[in-house]
Design a protein around this motif. Structure first.
Motif, PDB file in Angstrom:
ATOM      1  N   ARG A  26     -18.557 -31.890  10.584  1.00  0.00           N
ATOM      2  CA  ARG A  26     -18.438 -30.549  11.131  1.00  0.00           C
ATOM      3  C   ARG A  26     -18.303 -29.477   9.912  1.00  0.00           C
ATOM      4  N   SER A  27     -17.353 -29.829   8.665  1.00  0.00           N
ATOM      5  CA  SER A  27     -17.219 -29.228   7.457  1.00  0.00           C
ATOM      6  C   SER A  27     -18.400 -29.327   6.843  1.00  0.00           C
ATOM      7  N   LEU A  28     -19.295 -30.520   6.541  1.00  0.00           N
ATOM      8  CA  LEU A  28     -20.398 -30.399   5.991  1.00  0.00           C
ATOM      9  C   LEU A  28     -21.454 -29.388   6.389  1.00  0.00           C
ATOM     10  N   ARG A  29     -21.833 -29.429   7.580  1.00  0.00           N
ATOM     11  CA  ARG A  29     -22.533 -28.650   8.482  1.00  0.00           C
ATOM     12  C   ARG A  29     -22.135 -27.091   8.100  1.00  0.00           C
ATOM     13  N   GLU A  30     -20.957 -26.818   8.243  1.00  0.00           N
ATOM     14  CA  GLU A  30     -20.402 -25.391   7.921  1.00  0.00           C
ATOM     15  C   GLU A  30     -20.729 -25.070   6.466  1.00  0.00           C
ATOM     16  N   SER A  31     -20.577 -25.854   5.596  1.00  0.00           N
ATOM     17  CA  SER A  31     -20.545 -25.616   4.145  1.00  0.00           C
ATOM     18  C   SER A  31     -22.217 -25.397   3.788  1.00  0.00           C
ATOM     19  N   ARG A  32     -23.075 -26.181   4.530  1.00  0.00           N
ATOM     20  CA  ARG A  32     -24.412 -25.922   4.485  1.00  0.00           C
ATOM     21  C   ARG A  32     -24.855 -24.471   4.787  1.00  0.00           C
ATOM     22  N   ARG A  33     -24.468 -24.204   5.948  1.00  0.00           N
ATOM     23  CA  ARG A  33     -24.566 -22.645   6.590  1.00  0.00           C
ATOM     24  C   ARG A  33     -24.075 -21.671   5.649  1.00  0.00           C
ATOM     25  N   ALA A  34     -22.933 -21.688   5.013  1.00  0.00           N
ATOM     26  CA  ALA A  34     -22.197 -20.898   4.100  1.00  0.00           C
ATOM     27  C   ALA A  34     -23.288 -20.725   2.791  1.00  0.00           C
ATOM     28  N   ALA A  35     -23.706 -21.914   2.370  1.00  0.00           N
ATOM     29  CA  ALA A  35     -24.560 -21.966   1.218  1.00  0.00           C
ATOM     30  C   ALA A  35     -25.976 -21.075   1.314  1.00  0.00           C
ATOM     31  N   ASP A  36     -26.493 -21.572   2.763  1.00  0.00           N
ATOM     32  CA  ASP A  36     -27.547 -20.917   2.951  1.00  0.00           C
ATOM     33  C   ASP A  36     -27.533 -19.427   3.027  1.00  0.00           C
ATOM     34  N   ALA A  37     -26.380 -18.972   3.729  1.00  0.00           N
ATOM     35  CA  ALA A  37     -25.982 -17.479   3.849  1.00  0.00           C
ATOM     36  C   ALA A  37     -25.844 -16.908   2.529  1.00  0.00           C
TER      37      ALA A  37
END
Length: 140
Positions: A26-37
């Protein structure tokens, strides 16, 4: 009893490991979303900082006759209060300039020829309302 305690410890370790794996995913998915944003925000900020091209742009092309040229406003806005600096032109320079407003696409024909000993004219200097400093427009 020791076996039961050992198996209980192994079971607890497996449950804890599985929980840690779920949290990591879940942390990996969230960090990817944050990086994309963050990348989208950076791109939007860069686009906002890029200045728009000038709304008045000039082009000089060869004219219909010998030593004649056509100055045209190739921008998308009118140039108001257009002035020409004839002190930087060759000795044979004729500009019939009565208009001071050049709408987009509007053109003006002028003549320029160098005399013996004069440098060839390489640019025409002008200024207008939005650009009060003299601006060089290259000759063809």
């Amino acid at each position: 009893m020791e076996d039961a305690a050992a198996w209980a410890g192994v079971g607890a370790s497996v449950v804890m490991s599985a929980g840690a794996l779920i949290v990591s995913i879940r942390s990996l998915r969230e960090s990817r979303r944050a990086a994309d944003a963050s990348e989208r925000q950076a791109a939007a900020a860069e686009e906002a900082l890029t200045p728009p091209p000038p709304s008045v742009r000039w082009q000089i092309m060869p004219g219909p006759g010998r030593d004649s040229y056509v100055l045209r406003n190739v921008g998308d806005a009118a140039a108001v209060g257009v002035e020409f600096d004839t002190s930087r032109t060759p000795s044979l320079f004729e500009l019939d300039h009565e208009q001071s407003i050049f709408e987009p696409g509007q053109a003006l024909t002028f003549w320029a020829a160098s005399m013996a000993g004069d440098d060839t004219m390489s640019e025409l200097w002008l200024k207008w309302g939005d650009r009060p400093e003299w601006t060089a427009v290259p000759m063809p």
